[in-house]
Motif scaffolding. Structure first.
Motif, PDB file in Angstrom:
ATOM      1  N   GLU A  86       0.861  -1.191   0.000  1.00 19.44           N
ATOM      2  CA  GLU A  86       0.000   0.000   0.000  1.00 19.44           C
ATOM      3  C   GLU A  86       0.889   1.230   0.000  1.00 19.44           C
ATOM      4  OE1 GLU A  86      -3.850   0.184   2.147  1.00 19.44           O
ATOM      5  OE2 GLU A  86      -2.930   1.833   3.258  1.00 19.44           O
ATOM      6  N   ARG A  87       0.703   2.081  -0.959  1.00 20.92           N
ATOM      7  CA  ARG A  87       1.503   3.291  -1.099  1.00 20.92           C
ATOM      8  C   ARG A  87       0.578   4.512  -1.144  1.00 20.92           C
ATOM      9  NH1 ARG A  87       4.675  -0.377  -0.434  1.00 20.92           N
ATOM     10  NH2 ARG A  87       6.249  -1.149  -1.916  1.00 20.92           N
ATOM     11  N   ILE A  88       1.053   5.599  -0.546  1.00 23.95           N
ATOM     12  CA  ILE A  88       0.315   6.872  -0.589  1.00 23.95           C
ATOM     13  C   ILE A  88       1.159   7.869  -1.381  1.00 23.95           C
ATOM     14  CG2 ILE A  88      -0.680   8.757   0.747  1.00 23.95           C
ATOM     15  CD1 ILE A  88      -1.112   6.838   3.031  1.00 23.95           C
ATOM     16  N   VAL A  89       0.601   8.354  -2.478  1.00 23.69           N
ATOM     17  CA  VAL A  89       1.316   9.322  -3.325  1.00 23.69           C
ATOM     18  C   VAL A  89       0.472  10.586  -3.447  1.00 23.69           C
ATOM     19  CG1 VAL A  89       2.498   7.517  -4.623  1.00 23.69           C
ATOM     20  CG2 VAL A  89       0.302   8.354  -5.433  1.00 23.69           C
ATOM     21  N   ASN A  90       1.147  11.704  -3.615  1.00 22.31           N
ATOM     22  CA  ASN A  90       0.471  12.981  -3.843  1.00 22.31           C
ATOM     23  C   ASN A  90       0.410  13.256  -5.340  1.00 22.31           C
ATOM     24  OD1 ASN A  90       0.055  13.631  -1.091  1.00 22.31           O
ATOM     25  ND2 ASN A  90       2.188  14.303  -0.916  1.00 22.31           N
ATOM     26  N   VAL A  91      -0.784  13.472  -5.834  1.00 22.40           N
ATOM     27  CA  VAL A  91      -1.010  13.653  -7.270  1.00 22.40           C
ATOM     28  C   VAL A  91      -1.292  15.125  -7.557  1.00 22.40           C
ATOM     29  CG1 VAL A  91      -2.410  12.977  -9.255  1.00 22.40           C
ATOM     30  CG2 VAL A  91      -1.944  11.322  -7.428  1.00 22.40           C
ATOM     31  N   SER A  92      -0.519  15.706  -8.463  1.00 18.85           N
ATOM     32  CA  SER A  92      -0.756  17.086  -8.884  1.00 18.85           C
ATOM     33  C   SER A  92      -1.930  17.132  -9.851  1.00 18.85           C
ATOM     34  CB  SER A  92       0.502  17.656  -9.558  1.00 18.85           C
ATOM     35  OG  SER A  92       1.596  17.670  -8.654  1.00 18.85           O
ATOM     36  N   LEU A  93      -2.840  18.050  -9.590  1.00 17.52           N
ATOM     37  CA  LEU A  93      -4.059  18.141 -10.399  1.00 17.52           C
ATOM     38  C   LEU A  93      -3.888  19.176 -11.503  1.00 17.52           C
ATOM     39  CD1 LEU A  93      -6.813  18.088  -7.630  1.00 17.52           C
ATOM     40  CD2 LEU A  93      -5.826  16.175  -8.872  1.00 17.52           C
TER      41      LEU A  93
END
Length: 542
Positions: A86-93
């Motif tokens: 399980e990985r948490i990534v920040n996605v640029s919108l």
């Protein structure tokens, strides 16, 4: 020669056939016939059997075909099919997404060290990371007006005719759940399941036919509670990427469930309605899910039988002797209030539709109980109430006496609860406060209105006047509702009401035991139970 088959027996027979057929269909879904001889030309062998080095790459794009560009957001260079993570990534919108637009995730499983766009043996799936939903209206204090400024800003936000509350807004799906079938299953081309066919990519490797890894995006894991509203100030949002293996049988079952949810949405089910069904599958163990299916099937059967016997009982009902008319009137009022409350809370259609049907039935019962006739003079209706006999008037006296004692306790508590809620709690509108106050009175103190019937039973020392067949079917459903109270999302007060009904049912059972039916006693038609049970046909002469 043939005995007459009752309608109830016919319905039970159809129900048994339905359950058996469903079990057979479920077996056909989870079981896939393998290829018995791996060297047979019809066999399709797994690519994963060769233990290749794989890589997982995830991109975002404004369009599902990546037209207009794509952005890499995560990659697993040494991807192990057997290892979950399980990985948490920040996605640029992108700006278009922030302005009520969409965004897609493109998931690639390909050979390590190669670009997924150039790998001929890659598999990929596209999943939408955004969805449109109507935002929940803000709740304000009706006395102090707190948070009213925020509500007014939301109302002034749109430039068109629609209010912000009614306009769908783009929401972010904060979870992306991936699965790969890890078992080395050999398919038989002649018995290839149609549901798996769309996920199957086959290539020729010498004389063997090989299929690439079965990659699956679990859309059922996208729940409403995980959604995040996207606005013009959102520049970056978190995305939780989860991966786990999946068996072939579960994959096929999940494909069918996703197709079923999609079909419901095409028929008009909202994201929230579909979410209730998703929760049953995602948050429930498969064995418990199978139990839920059988429980739901019996619930449907008992609902139908209770409806049949209840309608039959009230259709033939000519006298209200021993029946609390005020209890009937209260049930009608309470079911309408509960229906309006569930509608105001935007509850699932699985709960809302039965509540609406029940409200219409209770209105019809009130018409029968008070012997109301409606005569139309043009567009103006005239209501005529029937007269009561001596026994019915005695029942009304007991009924009124019981309601008099209850009013001393019930009304002050309901009014006090409504005032407390108005001062300390927040609501969407005055209508929402009124409905919540009424329904809290129904849920918390509503069982007190069932007491007049218990009091009438006590005074008459009899329960023979009650519709026991319909009552028993409803009682069975009450215990089934206790199970659904933990499975289907519903307001807490509605969940507690399910357990409240259990207590009332046990009291009725105690009265049933305390006041046994005297089969030799005459009823209001001058017949005893033994006479009613005598065969109506001519006696056969030996």
């Amino acid at each position: 020669m043939f005995q007459k088959t009752s309608f109830t027996t016919l319905i039970v027979g159809v129900f048994v056939v339905y359950v058996l057929h469903t079990c057979w269909v479920m077996y056909g879904i989870v079981y896939t016939k393998p290829c018995e001889n791996p060297k047979f030309e019809n066999c399709i062998n797994p690519y994963l059997a060769g233990k290749p080095r794989l890589q997982l790459s995830i991109y975002t794009a404004l369009r599902p075909n990546a037209d207009g560009g794509h952005t890499l957001i995560h990659e697993e260079e040494d991807f192990d099919v057997e290892t979950k993570f399980e990985r948490i990534v920040n996605v640029s919108l992108p700006k278009k997404t922030c302005k009520n637009g969409t965004l897609y995730a493109m998931v690639f499983l390909h050979q390590a060290g190669m670009s997924p766009w150039q790998d001929p043996r890659q598999v990929h799936l596209v999943s939408q990371l955004t969805t449109y939903m109507i935002p929940k209206p803000p709740e304000v204090s009706l006395i102090s007006g707190e948070e009213a400024t925020q509500a007014e800003q939301l109302k002034r936000k749109p430039k068109g005719g629609d209010s912000a509350v009614d306009r769908p807004v783009s929401h972010w799906r904060s979870r992306l759940t991936l699965n790969v079938v890890s078992e080395d299953f050999i398919f038989d081309r002649d018995f290839l399941p149609s549901d798996v066919h769309r996920y199957l990519r086959v290539f020729q490797n010498g004389k063997k036919r090989v299929y690439l890894p079965l990659l699956f995006v679990d859309e059922l894991s996208n729940r409403v509670k995980d959604l995040m509203e996207i606005n013009s100030t959102s520049t970056e949002l978190p995305l939780t990427i989860s991966y786990d293996t999946i068996s072939l049988g579960k994959l096929r079952f999940w494909i069918h469930m996703q197709d079923a949810v999609y079909s419901l949405q095409q028929f008009g089910f909202t994201e929230k309605d579909a979410d209730e069904i998703k929760g049953i599958f995602v948050e429930t163990n498969l064995y418990f899910l199978a139990l839920t299916f059988f429980v739901a099937a019996f619930h449907l059967l008992f609902d139908f039988l209770a409806f049949k016997h209840d309608i039959s009982f009230w259709k033939q009902k000519k006298s209200m002797v021993g029946m609390s008319s005020k209890a009937v009137l209260w049930r009608c009022f309470s079911t309408i209030v509960i229906f309006m409350y569930l509608f105001d809370e935007q509850t699932s259609l699985l709960v809302l539709i039965p509540a609406g049907v029940g409200s219409m039935i209770e209105v019809w019962k009130v018409k029968k109980a008070f012997k109301i006739q409606v005569i139309w003079k043009g567009v103006k209706p005239t209501f005529i109430f029937g007269k009561s006999d001596e026994s019915e008037r005695r029942t009304v006296e007991y009924d009124t006496l019981a309601m008099k004692y209850l009013s001393y306790l019930l009304y002050p508590m309901c009014i006090g609860g409504a005032v407390y809620a108005l001062v300390f709690l927040r609501y969407k509108s005055w209508f929402s406060w009124i409905i919540n106050s009424l329904v809290n009175g129904v849920y918390v103190f509503g069982f007190l209105f069932m007491l007049p019937q218990l009091f009438v039973n006590y005074k008459f020392k009899s329960v023979a006047h009650l519709p026991w067949k319909a009552f028993m079917y409803k009682a069975f459903n009450t215990f089934i509702d206790d199970i659904f109270a933990f499975i289907i999302t519903m307001p807490t007060s509605h969940r507690l009401a399910c357990f409240r009904d259990d207590v009332v049912f046990l009291v009725y059972l105690y009265q049933r035991w305390l006041y046994p039916v005297d089969k030799t006693r005459m009823n209001e038609y001058g017949l005893s139970y033994t006479e009613e049970e005598k065969p109506k046909g001519k006696a056969h002469k030996d």
